[in-house]
Motif scaffolding. Structure first.
Motif, PDB file in Angstrom:
ATOM      1  N   GLU A   1       0.647  -1.582   0.061  1.00  0.00           N
ATOM      2  CA  GLU A   1      -0.018  -0.013   0.050  1.00  0.00           C
ATOM      3  C   GLU A   1       1.125   1.333  -0.202  1.00  0.00           C
ATOM      4  O   GLU A   1       0.455   1.832  -0.460  1.00  0.00           O
ATOM      5  N   PHE A   2       2.255   1.185   1.048  1.00  0.00           N
ATOM      6  CA  PHE A   2       3.103   2.193   1.135  1.00  0.00           C
ATOM      7  C   PHE A   2       3.649   2.903  -0.426  1.00  0.00           C
ATOM      8  O   PHE A   2       4.048   3.957  -1.596  1.00  0.00           O
ATOM      9  N   TYR A   3       4.380   1.305  -1.301  1.00  0.00           N
ATOM     10  CA  TYR A   3       5.055   1.236  -1.925  1.00  0.00           C
ATOM     11  C   TYR A   3       4.114   1.985  -3.709  1.00  0.00           C
ATOM     12  O   TYR A   3       4.929   2.372  -4.564  1.00  0.00           O
ATOM     13  N   LYS A   4       2.984   1.623  -3.452  1.00  0.00           N
ATOM     14  CA  LYS A   4       2.117   1.639  -5.171  1.00  0.00           C
ATOM     15  C   LYS A   4       2.506   3.032  -5.594  1.00  0.00           C
ATOM     16  O   LYS A   4       2.473   3.534  -6.810  1.00  0.00           O
ATOM     17  N   PRO A   5       1.949   3.778  -4.655  1.00  0.00           N
ATOM     18  CA  PRO A   5       1.722   5.292  -5.477  1.00  0.00           C
ATOM     19  C   PRO A   5       3.812   5.216  -5.517  1.00  0.00           C
ATOM     20  O   PRO A   5       3.301   6.401  -6.665  1.00  0.00           O
ATOM     21  N   VAL A   6       4.510   5.085  -5.279  1.00  0.00           N
ATOM     22  CA  VAL A   6       5.784   5.949  -5.224  1.00  0.00           C
ATOM     23  C   VAL A   6       6.338   4.954  -6.223  1.00  0.00           C
ATOM     24  O   VAL A   6       7.176   5.640  -7.487  1.00  0.00           O
ATOM     25  N   PHE A   7       5.349   3.396  -6.504  1.00  0.00           N
ATOM     26  CA  PHE A   7       6.694   3.218  -8.233  1.00  0.00           C
ATOM     27  C   PHE A   7       5.096   3.423  -9.065  1.00  0.00           C
ATOM     28  O   PHE A   7       6.198   3.681  -9.959  1.00  0.00           O
ATOM     29  N   GLU A   8       4.233   4.041  -8.688  1.00  0.00           N
ATOM     30  CA  GLU A   8       3.366   4.700 -10.433  1.00  0.00           C
ATOM     31  C   GLU A   8       3.706   5.518 -10.950  1.00  0.00           C
ATOM     32  O   GLU A   8       3.812   6.194 -11.663  1.00  0.00           O
ATOM     33  N   ALA A   9       4.253   7.055  -9.740  1.00  0.00           N
ATOM     34  CA  ALA A   9       4.862   7.785  -9.974  1.00  0.00           C
ATOM     35  C   ALA A   9       6.259   7.626 -10.455  1.00  0.00           C
ATOM     36  O   ALA A   9       6.589   8.438 -11.612  1.00  0.00           O
ATOM     37  N   LEU A  10       7.156   6.908 -10.084  1.00  0.00           N
ATOM     38  CA  LEU A  10       8.174   6.192 -10.918  1.00  0.00           C
ATOM     39  C   LEU A  10       8.309   5.806 -12.195  1.00  0.00           C
ATOM     40  O   LEU A  10       8.956   6.224 -13.285  1.00  0.00           O
ATOM     41  N   ASP A  11       7.195   4.773 -12.302  1.00  0.00           N
ATOM     42  CA  ASP A  11       7.219   4.845 -13.705  1.00  0.00           C
ATOM     43  C   ASP A  11       6.313   5.305 -14.464  1.00  0.00           C
ATOM     44  O   ASP A  11       7.228   5.650 -16.011  1.00  0.00           O
ATOM     45  N   THR A  12       6.233   6.483 -13.983  1.00  0.00           N
ATOM     46  CA  THR A  12       5.117   7.309 -15.751  1.00  0.00           C
ATOM     47  C   THR A  12       6.855   7.901 -15.400  1.00  0.00           C
ATOM     48  O   THR A  12       6.895   8.911 -16.656  1.00  0.00           O
ATOM     49  N   TYR A  13       7.673   8.828 -14.966  1.00  0.00           N
ATOM     50  CA  TYR A  13       9.111   9.227 -14.585  1.00  0.00           C
ATOM     51  C   TYR A  13       9.402   9.111 -15.756  1.00  0.00           C
ATOM     52  O   TYR A  13      10.255   9.774 -16.629  1.00  0.00           O
ATOM     53  N   LEU A  14       9.692   7.676 -15.265  1.00  0.00           N
ATOM     54  CA  LEU A  14      10.967   6.893 -15.781  1.00  0.00           C
ATOM     55  C   LEU A  14      10.469   6.516 -17.500  1.00  0.00           C
ATOM     56  O   LEU A  14      11.740   6.746 -18.544  1.00  0.00           O
ATOM     57  N   ALA A  15       9.048   6.303 -17.393  1.00  0.00           N
ATOM     58  CA  ALA A  15       8.689   6.065 -18.689  1.00  0.00           C
ATOM     59  C   ALA A  15       8.786   7.374 -19.737  1.00  0.00           C
ATOM     60  O   ALA A  15       9.166   7.504 -21.178  1.00  0.00           O
ATOM     61  N   ARG A  16       8.903   8.580 -19.909  1.00  0.00           N
ATOM     62  CA  ARG A  16       9.348   9.395 -19.985  1.00  0.00           C
ATOM     63  C   ARG A  16      10.692  10.512 -19.993  1.00  0.00           C
ATOM     64  O   ARG A  16      11.022  11.287 -20.439  1.00  0.00           O
ATOM     65  N   LEU A  17      11.688   9.702 -19.227  1.00  0.00           N
ATOM     66  CA  LEU A  17      12.508  10.003 -18.951  1.00  0.00           C
ATOM     67  C   LEU A  17      13.915  10.244 -20.379  1.00  0.00           C
ATOM     68  O   LEU A  17      14.339  10.985 -21.012  1.00  0.00           O
ATOM     69  N   GLY A  18      13.967   8.719 -20.877  1.00  0.00           N
ATOM     70  CA  GLY A  18      14.384   8.804 -22.080  1.00  0.00           C
ATOM     71  C   GLY A  18      15.923   8.820 -22.129  1.00  0.00           C
ATOM     72  O   GLY A  18      16.280   7.753 -21.350  1.00  0.00           O
TER      73      GLY A  18
END
Length: 129
Positions: A38-55
């Protein structure tokens, strides 16, 4: 796109400070939440979104954990895997694992995490006094 993702520290959870505009992400404190998923789920979601755009851009990830339980260690391993995958795709990722100079356990844990990274650069550092 969100430019910052933050969760304040509690007695059982680390402070999460993801400054996407600066490409500087940080976890600091202690990690033994009642429900790790529960704690890390939003952390992973934010990280995934960011990394997908990092290039091919650069990102610094600071980990300054004083304590983490085994469930949190698995979550940190998943974080590392995501960072390493982004680095494999051309991003320049640097992970800084900081530990208390008196804490051999956290130093060894950092060494183990570092060994698992293939593409991201890993730095093991003692925290400042």
């Amino acid at each position: 796109m969100m430019w910052k993702f933050e969760i304040p520290a509690t007695a059982r959870t680390p402070a999460v400070t993801f400054d996407f505009a600066e490409n500087h992400l940080k976890l600091a404190g202690e990690s033994y939440p009642e429900d790790v998923t529960e704690f890390y789920k939003p952390v992973f979601e934010a990280l995934d979104t960011y990394l997908a755009r990092l290039g091919k851009a650069s990102c610094r990830f600071d980990i300054e954990l004083i304590y983490l339980n085994s469930s949190s260690a698995k979550a940190i391993m998943m974080l590392m895997d995501k960072l390493d995958a982004a680095a494999a795709n051309g991003a320049s990722i640097e992970v800084f694992w900081s530990y208390d100079r008196e804490d051999d356990t956290m130093q060894e844990l950092g060494e183990e995490f570092g060994e698992d990274l293939v593409n991201a650069k890993f730095h093991l550092e003692k925290m400042a006094e």
